[in-house]
Design an enzyme around this catalytic site. Structure first.
Site, PDB file in Angstrom:
ATOM      1  N   ARG A 110       0.813  -1.217   0.000  1.00 13.47           N
ATOM      2  CA  ARG A 110       0.000   0.000   0.000  1.00 13.47           C
ATOM      3  C   ARG A 110       0.844   1.263   0.000  1.00 13.47           C
ATOM      4  O   ARG A 110       0.640   2.153  -0.818  1.00 13.47           O
ATOM      5  CB  ARG A 110      -0.935   0.000   1.212  1.00 13.47           C
ATOM      6  N   THR A 111       1.785   1.349   0.923  1.00  7.68           N
ATOM      7  CA  THR A 111       2.508   2.605   1.092  1.00  7.68           C
ATOM      8  C   THR A 111       3.391   2.904  -0.109  1.00  7.68           C
ATOM      9  O   THR A 111       3.374   4.017  -0.650  1.00  7.68           O
ATOM     10  CB  THR A 111       3.357   2.573   2.385  1.00  7.68           C
ATOM     11  N   LYS A 149      25.058  -6.435  -0.232  1.00  3.81           N
ATOM     12  CA  LYS A 149      26.481  -6.756  -0.325  1.00  3.81           C
ATOM     13  C   LYS A 149      27.268  -6.159   0.836  1.00  3.81           C
ATOM     14  O   LYS A 149      28.501  -6.175   0.819  1.00  3.81           O
ATOM     15  CB  LYS A 149      27.037  -6.223  -1.647  1.00  3.81           C
TER      16      LYS A 149
END
Length: 327
Positions: free
Chosen positions: A64-65, A92
């Site tokens: 949603r966000t 990494k």
């Protein structure tokens, strides 16, 4: 045309609700109202942020966000980059600050950041030159969620001041609860929180709320009931005996909702766990549930926040009047 700040008292970054004034919050909600019409129109795109670059940097999963911020930025005419953290250099061993400095060198206009650690977004904001929006940091804050919740309530009830808003569920781990508590207190609402003792923050009264440990007392005469999911990803150990027992005592069903006012509204920030914190009959009740409306308001609020932070000095009253007149 007189130039003035788009939003009075708007900070350089939107890191939380705590510290904002009632006037700033009200102005953000007013600006959000104008963007509801934009989103509902046939042609949804504006050139408010044309030529600007927004980067979404999400270290936690989000549907949603992140999608809402992407839609909001694109509707304002900005270029949007979604960073895939799972395939970025952070996997990494690159640190958050190194990532921030790398992105900063690309000269974006705003970073929207979600991170699993409380305070991480604040730290990042101190190292970059662009605006930073907190898309949720640990158990700290989620400011745009509180703003969209406030907009939803204000549109349905006509006000925030004087309303009794009850926040139920995993209050201990919820950044949504904290941001909503700050905003509702600033805007003059009365806030209750309902949770089992294991999911209630210690000394929660210091946040300006009235704690309850049963739905029976907590929901009495409520105007708004805001349910929270169990944030199992932030839990170490068992905080509830069983899911079924939790639903029995703290899940919202029709019987418990009957304790609130007849015109009560039901809210949920999502994602919902049906049969855990909310019953489907309540979640899908078109008379009481405004859960899908919250999602719509989220786009408008995030458009307003990006406009306020990145749009610079402009007279938005004149701008939107011109748009409505077709000029």
């Amino acid at each position: 045309m007189t130039m003035r700040p788009l939003i009075p008292g708007m900070p350089r970054h939107l890191l939380g609700i705590e510290g904002l004034t009632a006037a700033t919050i009200a102005a953000l909600l007013d600006l959000s109202e104008t963007y509801i019409d934009t989103s509902r129109s046939l042609v949804k795109k504006r050139d408010v942020l044309a030529g600007r670059t927004i980067i979404n940097l999400f270290f936690e999963n989000s549907t949603r966000t992140r999608t809402s911020f992407e839609v909001a930025a694109k509707r304002l005419g900005a270029d949007v980059v979604n960073m895939e953290v799972q395939t970025s250099s952070t996997r990494k061993g690159e640190t958050l600050l190194d990532t921030a400095m790398t992105l900063n060198a690309m000269l974006p206009d705003a970073l929207v950041v979600r991170h699993q650690d409380s305070g991480a977004v604040n730290l990042l904001s101190q190292k970059v030159n662009c605006a930073v929006v907190n898309g949720g940091d640990g158990q700290h804050e989620h400011p745009t969620q509180a703003l969209l919740d406030a907009l939803t309530i204000r549109r349905r009830k006509g006000r925030l001041q004087g309303l009794t808003v009850v926040i139920c569920g995993d209050v201990l781990h919820s950044r949504v609860a904290r941001s909503n508590i700050h905003l509702l207190n600033i805007m003059g609402a009365h806030v209750r929180v309902v949770a089992p003792a294991t999911l209630m923050p210690t000394e929660v009264e210091r946040l300006g709320v009235e704690p309850h440990f049963s739905m029976k007392s907590g929901l009495k005469d409520a105007d708004i009931v805001m349910m929270l999911r169990l944030q199992t990803e932030r839990m170490s150990g068992s905080f509830v005996p069983t899911v079924s027992e939790y639903f029995h005592f703290f899940g919202l069903d029709r019987a418990k909702l009957a304790l609130a006012k007849p015109e009560v509204l039901v809210m949920h920030p999502g994602p919902m766990n049906r049969g855990v914190e909310i019953d489907s009959a309540v979640a899908d009740d078109l008379q009481r549930s405004v859960i899908h409306e919250q999602v719509e308001m989220g786009v408008a609020v995030r458009m307003a926040c990006l406009d306020a932070l990145v749009g610079g000095l402009q007279n938005y009253d004149d701008r939107f009047a011109a748009e409505k007149d077709g000029r």
